[in-house]
Design a protein around this motif. Structure first.
Motif, PDB file in Angstrom:
ATOM      1  N   VAL A   1       1.342  -5.856   5.006  1.00  0.00           N
ATOM      2  CA  VAL A   1       2.191  -5.467   3.888  1.00  0.00           C
ATOM      3  C   VAL A   1       3.295  -4.537   4.367  1.00  0.00           C
TER       4      VAL A   1
ATOM      5  N   ALA B   1       8.619  -2.538   1.163  1.00  0.00           N
ATOM      6  CA  ALA B   1       7.234  -2.182   0.865  1.00  0.00           C
ATOM      7  C   ALA B   1       7.152  -1.111  -0.220  1.00  0.00           C
TER       8      ALA B   1
ATOM      9  N   LEU C   1       8.709   1.535  -6.583  1.00  0.00           N
ATOM     10  CA  LEU C   1       8.331   2.939  -6.705  1.00  0.00           C
ATOM     11  C   LEU C   1       9.609   3.775  -6.722  1.00  0.00           C
TER      12      LEU C   1
ATOM     13  N   CYS D   1      -0.477  -0.749  -4.127  1.00  0.00           N
ATOM     14  CA  CYS D   1       0.468  -0.843  -5.246  1.00  0.00           C
ATOM     15  C   CYS D   1       1.408  -2.026  -5.040  1.00  0.00           C
ATOM     16  N   GLN D   2       1.846  -2.177  -3.819  1.00  0.00           N
ATOM     17  CA  GLN D   2       2.745  -3.264  -3.477  1.00  0.00           C
ATOM     18  C   GLN D   2       2.044  -4.616  -3.660  1.00  0.00           C
ATOM     19  N   ARG D   3       0.841  -4.698  -3.141  1.00  0.00           N
ATOM     20  CA  ARG D   3       0.124  -5.952  -3.128  1.00  0.00           C
ATOM     21  C   ARG D   3      -0.261  -6.391  -4.532  1.00  0.00           C
TER      22      ARG D   3
ATOM     23  N   ILE E   1       1.344  -2.843  -8.765  1.00  0.00           N
ATOM     24  CA  ILE E   1       1.044  -1.735  -9.676  1.00  0.00           C
ATOM     25  C   ILE E   1       2.340  -0.967  -9.895  1.00  0.00           C
TER      26      ILE E   1
ATOM     27  N   THR F   1       4.227   2.044 -10.840  1.00  0.00           N
ATOM     28  CA  THR F   1       4.120   3.482 -11.058  1.00  0.00           C
ATOM     29  C   THR F   1       5.274   4.131 -10.308  1.00  0.00           C
TER      30      THR F   1
END
Lengths: 342, 506
Positions: A9, A15, A19, B385-387, B390, B392
């Motif tokens: 990942v 990546a 966010l 979170c990436q996978r 998620i 946030t």
């Protein structure tokens, strides 16, 4: 497998997409304010006192404050852990007295050297904490009840052992622990700093610390996540007992004797320090730094009251009001958070 | 039994017109029209999630409708909350009872309206009134007994006594038999018939076929928030009722995952837990999705919890890859590679005050010599979170502040970090919006196609029918049947789950 997955990942572009750090800011500021509301109060009161009294900002007076509050603060380090698990320990004052007196008797009656006696006294406290922990996890007593009983048992034992009279005859060298200086810095201050740093690391950087928060936040979720909740709860109460025992030794050193009536009501000061510093009695919240600030806030107010000739009864009123304000602030902040989830 | 012709003779006591209630992402009740007549037992039937309970909560004024009008005896009602509804003669007995266990039966019956004289409670009067009320519901017990000492069925009758003591003209019972035995149900039905004989209208929520045919005068079937039909019982057969409840052709709301079941990964033999689970055996293959169907209380969650060490078991064997596991606590199950994504994520799943990162790593803390590896934790959380997508603003954000769907993904992320090979999902789509649901099911499909064994618990049959390779049906703590994909039908599953004779659809 986890390793390789993470790397896969990580190699993907973007990546961190999704966010956005900008949206974080309001939360962070709100967290900072709540964390340091007590700190702000502490600073403001210190500034006010240094204007109102020429004595306040002298090194002598500041060290005096530290020495007086060191015992409370040391025990409050443990209380931070206990309260974060949504527990409480009412027995710390009695346990400090029992451990301190037994430690003193190890020197007086058994002729132990003072460092060994300090270790012995600390372990006595740890045993009391172990008993608390087992009563809570095995006998399934509420922490309030388990430690209420221990408060009475420990106080009774210390009075039985001493016949309710002070124990004298400690070696002079024992005074070092509570009254000594290194390069003009009081040893209790150094001890407190060392213990506080250790407690902070324990709470923020170890499994024990993380699980302390997890258990306090949601015990069932913690259990289902494979955490051995009972074992960690026992560990937390043992830690509290050890710190109460050590605090008791420091206190006995300050008066160079074994005082069976020491620490009556100390548990309330200790709990107040933690709560003013942001620990929530519902668990899951609190920091070592906050607790230290809470302890010093109370100490500075008491010191200032003495300097300004305010009587002890008025001091008591002021401390009570500060406890209210600290918790009202905390709840206000919580409500705002709850609403922002919608 | 009142005849259905009363529709023409009497005017309805309650009329609902175009009642609508929306929740974020779902319309729970959509333009519902419903007439309730005095003296009838009106069953509202439908699958879980069809909107029955929400509709009743609107009638009892717990829930405010977004649109529509309620009429009582022809008068339009305004909305003031349950107190108002009760004052007008509408009473509701909830699935969870609202009695104070440490007070006596009499004290509970008159809680909040104690008979007073000069500020003192008239205890003798209270007791006498209580006896009269208990008699009315056919309950022969001393009103001085504490509620805590009563059986569930007795407590329920006390609730009903309290409801009718407000001179209720309309009594709402929400799945009242969920926890009752056969005799207790029979007694409850007797009480219901007495009440209707006195002209009380009883609204009875149920999805149990056998009960519906025993007690109903008329049946309203709801599906996806809408009323599908209101029919007198005489015009219904079991078969027709099931068809109405199921209704739709099975649509492809859920992506059917590409699964390639391999060898058996988890085998459970004869698992029992007194009073809850009886001799449960099943197996799940690697790469397979096994569904667990059944009514609420059939023991599906209990089975998952027992296998994963959350609850103790009395007997039975659990084998992974053919090796027997000795699971005494959740940690044992986790170490072996089992994971349980709980039904109630707020109560059992998440530490709400901790951050996203801390929740994700809770079961697999990266640590060396007891010291946390915080940088590693952060990267693990970021990648999770990436996978799982998620959403946030920061991995340090408190989980409390995330949406339901994202919270659920955090729980799943935690179990993926434990390298779980068998994952139990307990109602994974509950309380999350439609988009998040689709994502969640896509994720479950992906996990299976990666070779994990999945056990999926759901009360919503379309979810199971689309997602699963096989479905095991539970009833009263037993696995009463396992269907392979070729045998799937909603009718068959409902028949197994309710214990009704199997309905054959032409």
């Amino acid at each position: 497998m986890k390793e390789s997955l993470s790397r896969n990942v990580a190699n993907e572009p973007g990546a961190e997409a999704g966010l956005s750090w900008r949206r974080l800011v309001p939360t962070q500021i709100s967290d900072l304010i709540s964390q340091f509301a007590a700190a702000g109060a502490l600073i403001i009161i210190c500034i006010a006192l240094s204007i109102a009294s020429p004595v306040f900002l002298t090194l002598y007076n500041l060290f005096n404050i530290v020495s007086q509050t060191a015992v409370t603060a040391i025990i409050a380090l443990g209380m931070t852990f206990v309260i974060i698990t949504a527990g409480i320990d009412l027995s710390v004052g009695s346990v400090a007295a029992l451990a301190g007196v037994l430690g003193v008797k190890m020197m007086v009656d058994l002729g132990l050297s003072w460092p060994l006696a300090v270790l012995g006294g600390t372990l006595v406290g740890g045993l009391a904490g172990l008993a608390n922990g087992l009563l809570i996890t095995r006998a399934r007593l509420a922490p309030f009840i388990a430690t209420l009983g221990m408060m009475s048992v420990a106080r009774g034992l210390v009075n039985i052992i001493t016949g309710a009279t002070a124990v004298f005859g400690v070696p002079d060298s024992f005074r070092l622990l509570g009254q000594g200086m290194i390069d003009g810095v009081p040893i209790p201050l150094i001890t407190l700093i060392v213990l506080a740093v250790a407690a902070h690391l324990l709470l923020s950087r170890t499994r024990l610390g993380r699980y302390t928060y997890a258990i306090g936040s949601n015990e069932e979720a913690a259990r289902l996540a494979g955490i051995r909740v009972s074992a960690y709860l026992v560990a937390v109460y043992v830690l509290q007992g050890l710190l109460a025992g050590f605090g008791g030794m420091v206190a006995m050193s300050r008066v160079a004797s074994g005082q069976p009536n020491f620490g009556d009501g100390l548990e309330l000061d200790v709990i107040a320090a933690a709560v003013i510093g942001g620990c929530s009695l519902f668990g899951g919240q609190g920091t070592i730094l906050g607790t230290l600030i809470g302890a010093f806030l109370m100490a500075v107010i008491r010191n200032g009251a003495v300097l300004l000739n305010i009587d002890t009864f008025t001091q008591s009123v002021i401390i009570g009001v500060i406890i209210w304000l600290a918790v009202i602030w905390d709840q206000f902040r919580r409500r705002r958070f709850a609403e922002s989830t919608r | 039994m009142p005849s259905t012709s009363m529709e023409t003779e009497q005017s309805p006591i309650i009329r609902l017109r175009k009642i609508t209630r929306r929740f974020p992402g779902v319309t729970a009740v959509a333009e519902v029209d419903l007439d309730i007549y005095p003296g009838e037992v009106h069953v509202v039937a439908g699958e879980n999630g069809a909107g029955k309970s929400t509709l009743m909560r609107i009638l009892y004024q717990v829930e405010r409708p977004d649109a529509g009008q309620i009429y009582l005896n022809g008068e339009p009602l305004s909305f003031h909350g349950p107190h108002y509804a009760r004052a007008l003669g509408v009473a509701m007995v909830h699935q969870e009872f609202a009695l104070a266990p440490h007070l006596s039966v009499a004290e509970n019956l008159f809680l909040g309206r104690e008979p007073l004289r000069f500020g003192f409670i008239r205890r003798r009067r209270e007791l006498a009134e209580a006896r009269r009320l208990l008699e009315q519901v056919g309950l022969d017990l001393d009103p001085r007994r504490l509620v805590a000492s009563l059986s569930v069925a007795e407590q329920q009758l006390v609730e009903i006594a309290r409801a009718i003591s407000f001179n209720a003209r309309v009594l709402i019972l929400d799945e009242p038999t969920a926890t009752l035995t056969e005799q207790e149900i029979a007694r409850l039905f007797e009480v219901i018939r007495q009440l209707t004989a006195q002209g009380v209208a009883v609204l009875y929520i149920s999805h149990r076929l056998d009960e519906i045919f025993q007690i109903a005068d008329r049946v309203t079937v709801m599906r996806d928030g809408r009323v599908v039909a209101t029919l007198p019982l005489a015009e219904l057969s079991e078969q027709k009722l099931v068809q109405l409840m199921v209704g739709r052709a099975i649509t492809n709301l859920y992506p059917r995952p590409e699964t390639h079941p391999g060898p058996v990964l988890l085998r459970v033999e004869g698992l029992s837990r007194r009073g809850l689970l009886h001799d449960c055996s099943f197996e799940v293959h690697a790469g397979e999705i096994l569904g667990l169907a059944g009514l609420i209380g059939a023991g599906r969650s209990e089975l998952a919890r027992a296998v994963c060490g959350a609850d103790p078991i009395d007997s039975g064997r659990i084998l992974l890859d053919g090796h027997e596991l000795h699971i005494r606590r959740p940690a044992d199950a986790i170490r072996a590679g089992l994971a349980y994504v709980t039904e109630d994520r707020k109560r059992e799943g998440l530490a709400l005050d901790l951050g996203v990162d801390q929740n994700i790593t809770l079961a697999s803390l990266p640590a060396r010599l007891g010291l946390l590896l915080l940088r590693r934790e952060r990267s693990v959380a970021l990648h999770a979170c990436q996978r799982l997508n998620i959403r946030t603003p920061s991995v340090r954000r408190k989980v409390r502040l995330l949406s339901g769907g994202n919270q659920q993904k955090v729980v799943v992320a935690r179990w993926l970090e434990t390298q779980a090979r068998v994952i139990f999902f307990d109602e994974p789509a509950r309380g999350i919006d439609v988009g998040a649901k689709a994502e969640m099911f896509a994720l479950i499909g992906r996990l299976a196609s990666e070779g994990r064994a999945i056990v999926l618990i759901s009360s919503y049959l379309p979810e199971l029918l689309n997602m699963c390779d096989r479905i095991a049906v539970m009833r009263e703590g037993r696995i009463v049947g396992t269907l392979s994909r070729g045998q799937f039908s909603e009718e068959r599953i409902i028949a197994l789950a309710t214990g009704a004779s199997e309905v054959t659809i032409p």
